[in-house]
Design a protein around this motif. Structure first.
Motif, PDB file in Angstrom:
ATOM      1  N   ASN A  75       0.843  -1.195   0.000  1.00 40.34           N
ATOM      2  CA  ASN A  75       0.000   0.000   0.000  1.00 40.34           C
ATOM      3  C   ASN A  75       0.872   1.237   0.000  1.00 40.34           C
ATOM      4  O   ASN A  75       1.660   1.447   0.927  1.00 40.34           O
ATOM      5  CB  ASN A  75      -0.920   0.006   1.228  1.00 40.34           C
ATOM      6  N   GLU A  76       0.766   2.025  -1.062  1.00 43.31           N
ATOM      7  CA  GLU A  76       1.571   3.241  -1.205  1.00 43.31           C
ATOM      8  C   GLU A  76       3.058   2.944  -1.010  1.00 43.31           C
ATOM      9  O   GLU A  76       3.752   3.580  -0.210  1.00 43.31           O
ATOM     10  CB  GLU A  76       1.091   4.315  -0.220  1.00 43.31           C
ATOM     11  N   ASN A  77       3.519   1.929  -1.740  1.00 42.52           N
ATOM     12  CA  ASN A  77       4.933   1.537  -1.784  1.00 42.52           C
ATOM     13  C   ASN A  77       5.465   0.982  -0.464  1.00 42.52           C
ATOM     14  O   ASN A  77       6.688   0.888  -0.275  1.00 42.52           O
ATOM     15  CB  ASN A  77       5.815   2.721  -2.217  1.00 42.52           C
ATOM     16  N   THR A  78       4.580   0.613   0.448  1.00 37.64           N
ATOM     17  CA  THR A  78       5.003   0.020   1.714  1.00 37.64           C
ATOM     18  C   THR A  78       4.368  -1.355   1.860  1.00 37.64           C
ATOM     19  O   THR A  78       3.152  -1.492   1.713  1.00 37.64           O
ATOM     20  CB  THR A  78       4.599   0.897   2.910  1.00 37.64           C
ATOM     21  N   LEU A  79       5.178  -2.358   2.156  1.00 36.43           N
ATOM     22  CA  LEU A  79       4.675  -3.729   2.282  1.00 36.43           C
ATOM     23  C   LEU A  79       3.845  -3.879   3.544  1.00 36.43           C
ATOM     24  O   LEU A  79       4.263  -3.492   4.635  1.00 36.43           O
ATOM     25  CB  LEU A  79       5.847  -4.717   2.314  1.00 36.43           C
ATOM     26  N   GLY A  80       2.653  -4.431   3.392  1.00 34.73           N
ATOM     27  CA  GLY A  80       1.803  -4.691   4.533  1.00 34.73           C
ATOM     28  C   GLY A  80       2.136  -6.020   5.192  1.00 34.73           C
ATOM     29  O   GLY A  80       2.615  -6.944   4.536  1.00 34.73           O
ATOM     30  N   MET A  81       1.880  -6.102   6.480  1.00 40.97           N
ATOM     31  CA  MET A  81       2.058  -7.340   7.228  1.00 40.97           C
ATOM     32  C   MET A  81       0.740  -7.705   7.905  1.00 40.97           C
ATOM     33  O   MET A  81      -0.050  -6.816   8.242  1.00 40.97           O
ATOM     34  CB  MET A  81       3.179  -7.195   8.257  1.00 40.97           C
ATOM     35  N   PRO A  82       0.479  -9.004   8.084  1.00 47.37           N
ATOM     36  CA  PRO A  82      -0.791  -9.414   8.698  1.00 47.37           C
ATOM     37  C   PRO A  82      -1.032  -8.707  10.027  1.00 47.37           C
ATOM     38  O   PRO A  82      -0.110  -8.530  10.823  1.00 47.37           O
ATOM     39  CB  PRO A  82      -0.612 -10.927   8.903  1.00 47.37           C
ATOM     40  N   VAL A  83      -2.269  -8.299  10.256  1.00 48.44           N
ATOM     41  CA  VAL A  83      -2.593  -7.565  11.478  1.00 48.44           C
ATOM     42  C   VAL A  83      -2.268  -8.417  12.699  1.00 48.44           C
ATOM     43  O   VAL A  83      -2.666  -9.575  12.786  1.00 48.44           O
ATOM     44  CB  VAL A  83      -4.083  -7.152  11.487  1.00 48.44           C
ATOM     45  N   PRO A  84      -1.480  -7.892  13.653  1.00 51.60           N
ATOM     46  CA  PRO A  84      -1.185  -8.658  14.873  1.00 51.60           C
ATOM     47  C   PRO A  84      -2.451  -8.831  15.708  1.00 51.60           C
ATOM     48  O   PRO A  84      -3.241  -7.893  15.846  1.00 51.60           O
ATOM     49  CB  PRO A  84      -0.158  -7.780  15.603  1.00 51.60           C
ATOM     50  N   PHE A  85      -2.636 -10.010  16.258  1.00 53.86           N
ATOM     51  CA  PHE A  85      -3.832 -10.266  17.051  1.00 53.86           C
ATOM     52  C   PHE A  85      -3.802  -9.591  18.419  1.00 53.86           C
ATOM     53  O   PHE A  85      -4.756  -9.691  19.187  1.00 53.86           O
ATOM     54  CB  PHE A  85      -4.048 -11.776  17.219  1.00 53.86           C
ATOM     55  N   SER A  86      -2.704  -8.888  18.711  1.00 49.98           N
ATOM     56  CA  SER A  86      -2.667  -8.091  19.942  1.00 49.98           C
ATOM     57  C   SER A  86      -3.252  -6.703  19.716  1.00 49.98           C
ATOM     58  O   SER A  86      -3.299  -5.885  20.637  1.00 49.98           O
ATOM     59  CB  SER A  86      -1.232  -7.969  20.462  1.00 49.98           C
ATOM     60  N   LEU A  87      -3.701  -6.438  18.473  1.00 48.15           N
ATOM     61  CA  LEU A  87      -4.316  -5.151  18.154  1.00 48.15           C
ATOM     62  C   LEU A  87      -5.813  -5.235  18.412  1.00 48.15           C
ATOM     63  O   LEU A  87      -6.489  -6.146  17.909  1.00 48.15           O
ATOM     64  CB  LEU A  87      -4.048  -4.772  16.699  1.00 48.15           C
ATOM     65  N   TYR A  88      -6.319  -4.295  19.195  1.00 46.78           N
ATOM     66  CA  TYR A  88      -7.734  -4.296  19.557  1.00 46.78           C
ATOM     67  C   TYR A  88      -8.374  -2.954  19.205  1.00 46.78           C
ATOM     68  O   TYR A  88      -7.708  -1.907  19.211  1.00 46.78           O
ATOM     69  CB  TYR A  88      -7.908  -4.548  21.057  1.00 46.78           C
ATOM     70  N   LYS A  89      -9.648  -3.037  18.912  1.00 43.47           N
ATOM     71  CA  LYS A  89     -10.428  -1.827  18.670  1.00 43.47           C
ATOM     72  C   LYS A  89     -11.362  -1.636  19.863  1.00 43.47           C
ATOM     73  O   LYS A  89     -12.201  -2.490  20.145  1.00 43.47           O
ATOM     74  CB  LYS A  89     -11.233  -1.947  17.374  1.00 43.47           C
ATOM     75  N   GLU A  90     -11.173  -0.530  20.560  1.00 45.37           N
ATOM     76  CA  GLU A  90     -11.992  -0.277  21.740  1.00 45.37           C
ATOM     77  C   GLU A  90     -13.405   0.124  21.325  1.00 45.37           C
ATOM     78  O   GLU A  90     -13.593   0.915  20.396  1.00 45.37           O
ATOM     79  CB  GLU A  90     -11.357   0.819  22.591  1.00 45.37           C
ATOM     80  N   LYS A  91     -14.388  -0.442  22.007  1.00 48.07           N
ATOM     81  CA  LYS A  91     -15.785  -0.155  21.697  1.00 48.07           C
ATOM     82  C   LYS A  91     -16.142   1.242  22.194  1.00 48.07           C
ATOM     83  O   LYS A  91     -15.917   1.576  23.345  1.00 48.07           O
ATOM     84  CB  LYS A  91     -16.698  -1.197  22.346  1.00 48.07           C
ATOM     85  N   ASN A  92     -16.712   2.026  21.303  1.00 47.85           N
ATOM     86  CA  ASN A  92     -17.096   3.384  21.660  1.00 47.85           C
ATOM     87  C   ASN A  92     -18.273   3.785  20.781  1.00 47.85           C
ATOM     88  O   ASN A  92     -18.152   3.856  19.565  1.00 47.85           O
ATOM     89  CB  ASN A  92     -15.920   4.349  21.454  1.00 47.85           C
TER      90      ASN A  92
END
Length: 467
Positions: A75-92
């Motif tokens: 994406n935009e000349n930068t290699l993506g890596m699989p989303v780490p499962f330690s990443l969370y989206k806080e409910k709001n």
């Protein structure tokens, strides 16, 4: 050790299955597995190498000397890596949800999909653009002009214009291995429904020396699964019971509470033996495994060789890639971004490709081609009543081969030429094609839309002959 950078551009939408080598229906995936790259290279050169250079054949596909990494989106000349499962989206409920690594609050939801890019210490999360298409067989009855009953199904696909990047790593490089790998360059077809989806273009860089890695040493090591990880237990069976020794770490134990692990299963099928293989159990890419020292005050370590070589089994197919203690897992700034597809409007070759890419903008023209197809079938199905599915399948294969060339129409004519000594429709080599059948096919080749029309005929005509 040498490394080749493989850049893959989706020239058409892609329908890729979840399961590696599976016969079962499954959801579309958003990356190109190393096993697919291995398969494409095997298709290009396995037969020739088996006859002329079995040592190179062994080194490329069987010895583990060459490893084919998964291709993840750029994406935009930068290699993506699989989303780490330690990443969370806080409910709001009142404002845009905040993304954090391992938040303390209980109001959180694990982010399971997408890829991340890292720039200046900041992390961006993105997902790939996908579409859906309802497909159906056409009713051969011209009076009805509708879809065939009980023959409708839904395809989910990745949009055209997505760019992927992978690495092919060679432990002991040779000239013959380099020559074989470079044969991957050019256009290929991958995934499901190759008659309408799946065209990609591959470019390969000149080999470079692998980047230098250093030994990782601390009281705690975080292992990030860049790809799926597969392990065997002491009796040789696939297992999900993980130990530190599987990662080359001594005097340590897995901290389950601090880890973020997901598992998956591959239902593999061996098409050569026509039978299923043992199901593979894997640690899903994106998992975070935390190892802590078993002895108080004693640091644990993972060698640079282990990190570079990967862990577990099936590493040739892209499994086993890891990072240790990546700094981005401590980032406090995570934003969501959009994926920007590459504009391929100036490089579209076929009307079929334009149709798929623009989500049926040219639906009227497509219907006209279908009308021509059904008209041809109704007029000439008695002429072709004794042809087989394999005959039409061979012509379809030649059409796809021609589409991938620089001069599709001329290439297809040469491949089918009945007067040539190598043409598929020549009489002595293909007694199943009679003179009248050959004449009708060659008439089609003179039409302006011969590629699209003949491709549809090779799909639809065999269905009308099934009784």
């Amino acid at each position: 050790m040498k490394q080749y950078i493989v850049t893959i551009t989706a020239k058409e939408p892609l329908v890729l299955r979840t399961q590696s080598g599976s016969e079962t229906r499954s959801d579309v995936v958003d990356y190109i597995s190393g096993a697919k790259l291995l398969g494409l290279l095997a298709k290009e050169c396995y037969k020739d190498l088996k006859a002329d250079d079995q040592d190179t054949l062994y080194q490329l596909f069987h010895s583990g000397n060459v490893r084919y990494g998964n291709a993840y989106p750029v994406n935009e000349n930068t290699l993506g890596m699989p989303v780490p499962f330690s990443l969370y989206k806080e409910k709001n409920d009142t404002e845009k949800a905040k993304l954090t690594f391992s938040p303390v609050t209980h109001k959180k939801k694990q982010q399971k999909a997408g890829y991340i890019t890292i720039s200046d210490g900041n992390v961006s999360l993105f997902t790939l653009p996908m579409g859906e298409r309802l497909k159906s067989a056409r009713d051969p009855d011209l009076e009805k002009r509708r879809s065939k009953d009980e023959s409708m199904y839904l395809y989910s696909y990745l949009e055209r214009g997505i760019v992927f990047q992978s690495t092919i790593t060679v432990n002991e490089p040779t000239g013959s291995i380099r020559e074989a790998i470079l044969k991957l360059q050019g256009q290929h077809y991958i995934g499901t429904s190759k008659g309408e989806f799946g065209r990609i273009e591959i470019k390969i860089s000149e080999p470079t020396v692998n980047p230098i890695l250093v030994l990782e040493k601390n009281f705690q090591l975080k292992v990030y699964a860049v790809s799926d990880l597969i392990f065997l237990n002491e009796v040789g069976n696939y297992t999900t019971k993980l130990t530190a020794k599987m990662f080359g770490i001594e005097n340590a134990q897995l901290d389950v509470k601090a880890s973020h692990i997901r598992f998956k299963q591959f239902n593999t099928y061996n098409s050569k033996r026509r039978t299923p293989d043992a199901d593979r159990l894997a640690v899903a890419k994106g998992s975070i495994l935390v190892f802590k020292s078993s002895n108080e005050g004693q640091e644990i370590e993972m060698t640079a060789h282990t990190i570079k070589d990967g862990v577990g089994v099936h590493k040739t197919e892209g499994f086993g890639q890891i990072l240790v203690n990546p700094s981005f897992l401590n980032s406090e700034t995570i934003v969501e971004s959009d994926y920007k597809v590459v504009d391929l409007s100036s490089t579209v070759v076929t009307e079929f490709g334009k149709l798929l890419a623009k989500k049926h903008e040219n639906v009227v023209k497509d219907h006209d081609t279908y009308d021509e197809t059904l008209d041809f079938i109704n007029k000439h199905k008695t002429v072709f009543k004794n042809t087989s599915q394999s005959q039409w399948g061979t012509i379809r294969h030649y059409i796809l081969q021609a589409i991938a060339s620089e001069t599709p129409k001329a290439t297809l004519k040469a491949l089918l030429d009945s007067k040539s000594t190598t043409g598929y429709l020549r009489q002595k080599a293909n007694a199943n094609w009679n003179v009248k059948q050959v004449a009708l096919i060659e008439e089609l080749l003179e039409q302006e839309n011969c590629m699209e029309l003949l491709l549809k005929i090779t799909v639809e005509l065999p269905k009308t002959l099934q009784t």
